[in-house]
Design an enzyme around this catalytic site. Structure first.
Site, PDB file in Angstrom:
ATOM      1  N   ASP A   1     -14.307  -4.747   4.506  1.00  0.00           N
ATOM      2  CA  ASP A   1     -13.876  -5.860   5.358  1.00  0.00           C
ATOM      3  C   ASP A   1     -13.874  -5.486   6.839  1.00  0.00           C
ATOM      4  OD1 ASP A   1     -11.616  -4.266   5.464  1.00  0.00           O
ATOM      5  OD2 ASP A   1     -10.256  -5.747   4.590  1.00  0.00           O
ATOM      6  N   ARG A   2     -14.288  -4.238   7.166  1.00  0.00           N
ATOM      7  CA  ARG A   2     -14.393  -3.830   8.568  1.00  0.00           C
ATOM      8  C   ARG A   2     -15.769  -3.215   8.813  1.00  0.00           C
ATOM      9  NH1 ARG A   2     -10.753  -0.077  10.938  1.00  0.00           N
ATOM     10  NH2 ARG A   2     -10.525   1.016   8.971  1.00  0.00           N
TER      11      ARG A   2
ATOM     12  N   HIS B   1     -12.408  -5.898  11.902  1.00  0.00           N
ATOM     13  CA  HIS B   1     -12.201  -7.102  11.090  1.00  0.00           C
ATOM     14  C   HIS B   1     -12.772  -8.289  11.868  1.00  0.00           C
ATOM     15  CE1 HIS B   1      -9.529  -5.705   7.852  1.00  0.00           C
ATOM     16  NE2 HIS B   1      -8.946  -4.929   8.742  1.00  0.00           N
TER      17      HIS B   1
ATOM     18  N   SER C   1      -8.230   0.261   0.937  1.00  0.00           N
ATOM     19  CA  SER C   1      -8.926  -0.038   2.191  1.00  0.00           C
ATOM     20  C   SER C   1      -9.496   1.249   2.796  1.00  0.00           C
ATOM     21  CB  SER C   1      -7.974  -0.751   3.148  1.00  0.00           C
ATOM     22  OG  SER C   1      -8.637  -1.237   4.274  1.00  0.00           O
ATOM     23  N   HIS C   2      -9.080   1.573   4.025  1.00  0.00           N
ATOM     24  CA  HIS C   2      -9.615   2.749   4.718  1.00  0.00           C
ATOM     25  C   HIS C   2      -8.643   3.922   4.667  1.00  0.00           C
ATOM     26  CE1 HIS C   2      -7.133   0.478   7.529  1.00  0.00           C
ATOM     27  NE2 HIS C   2      -6.864   1.626   8.115  1.00  0.00           N
TER      28      HIS C   2
ATOM     29  N   ARG D   1       0.841  -1.194   0.000  1.00  0.00           N
ATOM     30  CA  ARG D   1       0.000   0.000   0.000  1.00  0.00           C
ATOM     31  C   ARG D   1       0.873   1.239   0.000  1.00  0.00           C
ATOM     32  NH1 ARG D   1      -4.500   0.127   4.599  1.00  0.00           N
ATOM     33  NH2 ARG D   1      -4.366  -2.106   4.108  1.00  0.00           N
TER      34      ARG D   1
ATOM     35  N   ASP E   1     -13.257  -0.837   1.742  1.00  0.00           N
ATOM     36  CA  ASP E   1     -13.294  -2.076   0.968  1.00  0.00           C
ATOM     37  C   ASP E   1     -14.140  -3.160   1.631  1.00  0.00           C
ATOM     38  OD1 ASP E   1     -11.397  -2.533   3.012  1.00  0.00           O
ATOM     39  OD2 ASP E   1     -10.319  -4.005   1.791  1.00  0.00           O
TER      40      ASP E   1
ATOM     41  N   LYS F   1      -4.333  -6.368  -1.765  1.00  0.00           N
ATOM     42  CA  LYS F   1      -4.475  -7.441  -0.784  1.00  0.00           C
ATOM     43  C   LYS F   1      -4.452  -8.767  -1.543  1.00  0.00           C
ATOM     44  CE  LYS F   1      -6.983  -4.770   2.686  1.00  0.00           C
ATOM     45  NZ  LYS F   1      -8.224  -4.625   3.509  1.00  0.00           N
TER      46      LYS F   1
END
Length: 463
Positions: A241-242, A324, A104-105, A16, A239, A114
């Site tokens: 996933d959280r 997560h 992601s965030h 990233r 994304d 990922k």
């Protein structure tokens, strides 16, 4: 050919960086070449590729796919969606790995990748190995193909498999992240009344940044829940996933608290099961798992390390404070915020209480966010080791699962070296504000003995 990545993009759990500064199109191509080589060495020939909605993601995805196919790997493109949809595709399609292009965030100018290889998390030394392959130009050659597959419908159907969660009035905030279209499809088949915020994918994130671990980013969701008199609200990161939640009174429910709610019905079905939580999670979670007859296991922070520990121990459930949440019971073992939402609705229904009542029953605590203390990259690990050694010399019981965690009658505190930047991170939790400030004063004193002078209380929200 050879290629060298900027070392700052080689993170512990993924790759990233800042697009145009540390991350470029050529990096995506080189990653494709290196990952294709790893995949073929492992006996694989096909890979699933997806992306989020950031403005740089189409460019990075195209370069990644070009690198993968030049390395002799066939690519199955699944398009825009949450990272868990890519993990789902990797689990059920005839492929040998997966890569999701996502920041992601992180801030909107960031992006990354990922990765999954043969159903296992790809992190740590694996990522360093990709860099070594690129630096040596030790790439296999080939001519792979590209096909497009729409998996969103099947993914949503799988999310709903075995659902028995009752009927609620729920708010959903996607923050213009990649989960939006899947959430629209999911709420179209979920029972109840659903109010959606910011489901249109927009890499500029015009409403608020999609990081639900920051309470300010939940303001729109809390206003929606209050305005419409909803039972609760759910929010997702960029994304998907959280997850975070808010109850009918507007209280934020963090990832470890959600995990505690999910643990109750699971432990009725699987008495004595191990549930893994990261070292940042509150003591109330570990106590609650034990009270319910489960086996709590504290482990290192990081979605890849949690996923691997879950697989190693055979745990059916795991999670992080950050939101997560990982499911192996009746699922595939990866972190999926949309599936977590479905399972949370089910857990609330099975409890016979409202989510607000479940939160009312939780112990009242004062907790800090991650308090970040800048230190030299070369110094951060040494400071943690010095603190550990001093405490142990004093007879203090130290948990070394991930950094230094100390528990006392007042509460607990944690000191870690950041995995992503030159910084130390501190967390603390206590029954009330004075006790919390006392714990932080203890941490300040032991850091001062290592030459790190900081007022941690100044980093707290003054409210």
């Amino acid at each position: 050919m050879s290629h060298r990545f900027d070392p700052t993009i080689l993170r512990e759990y993924d790759m990233r960086g800042v697009v145009g500064r540390t991350l470029f199109e050529k990096d995506a191509y080189a990653l494709g070449r290196s990952f294709a080589t790893r995949l073929r060495h492992a006996g694989g020939t096909r890979i699933a590729v997806g992306r989020d909605g950031r403005t740089s993601s189409p460019m990075l995805e195209a370069a990644l796919v070009a690198g993968l196919t030049a390395g002799g790997v066939d690519v199955v493109r699944i398009g825009i969606g949450p990272s868990p949809m890519l993990y789902y595709a990797e689990a059920v399609l005839d492929v040998d790995g997966g890569i999701h292009v996502t920041g992601s965030h992180n801030p909107k100018q960031d992006n990354g990748f990922k990765m999954v290889l043969q159903h296992r998390a790809f992190f740590g030394e694996d990522i360093q190995d990709l860099a070594a392959l690129a630096a040596d130009g030790d790439w296999l050659e080939g001519a792979g193909s590209v096909t497009d597959v729409d998996v969103c419908g099947d993914y949503v159907t799988r999310l709903m498999a075995g659902y028995g969660g009752g009927t609620y009035r729920i708010g959903w905030d996607c923050g213009n992240g990649a989960a939006g279209p899947a959430v629209e499809a999911l709420t179209g088949v979920l029972p109840g009344e659903h109010h959606l915020l910011f489901t249109q994918v927009d890499g500029e994130f015009p409403n608020h940044h999609p990081d639900p671990s920051i309470d300010a980013n939940l303001a729109d969701l809390k206003a929606l829940v209050a305005r419409e008199g909803l039972d609760f609200g759910l929010a997702f990161d960029g994304d998907g996933d959280r997850i975070a939640a808010v109850d009918a009174r507007g209280r934020t429910i963090a990832g470890d608290q959600i995990l505690g709610i999910l643990a109750e019905p699971l432990l009725r079905e699987l008495p004595g099961a191990t549930i893994v939580a990261d070292v940042k999670s509150g003591q109330a979670l570990f106590d609650r798992i034990a009270e319910l007859g489960g086996t709590p296991l504290m482990w290192k922070t990081g979605h890849a390390t949690l996923k691997s520990k879950m697989l190693e121990t055979g745990a059916p459930l795991a999670g992080e404070l950050s939101g997560h949440l990982f499911f192996a019971q009746d699922y595939y073992g990866f972190d999926d915020a949309l599936y977590a939402a479905v399972r949370l609705i089910r857990a609330v229904h099975l409890s016979g209480r409202s989510l607000t009542e479940l939160v009312d029953a939780m112990p009242a605590v004062e907790r800090t966010p991650d308090l970040r203390i800048p230190v030299a990259e070369t110094r951060k690990v040494g400071v943690v080791a010095e603190v550990r050694d001093r405490l142990m010399a004093q007879g203090v019981v130290v948990d070394e699962t991930d950094g230094v965690r100390v528990t006392s009658d007042s509460g607990w505190w944690l000191l870690r070296a950041s995995n992503t930047q030159g910084a130390l991170t501190v967390r603390a939790e206590a029954a009330d504000r004075p006790a919390l400030l006392g714990l932080l004063a203890t941490v300040e004193a032991t850091l001062a003995d290592s030459g790190v002078d900081i007022s941690l209380s100044d980093l707290l929200d003054p409210t």
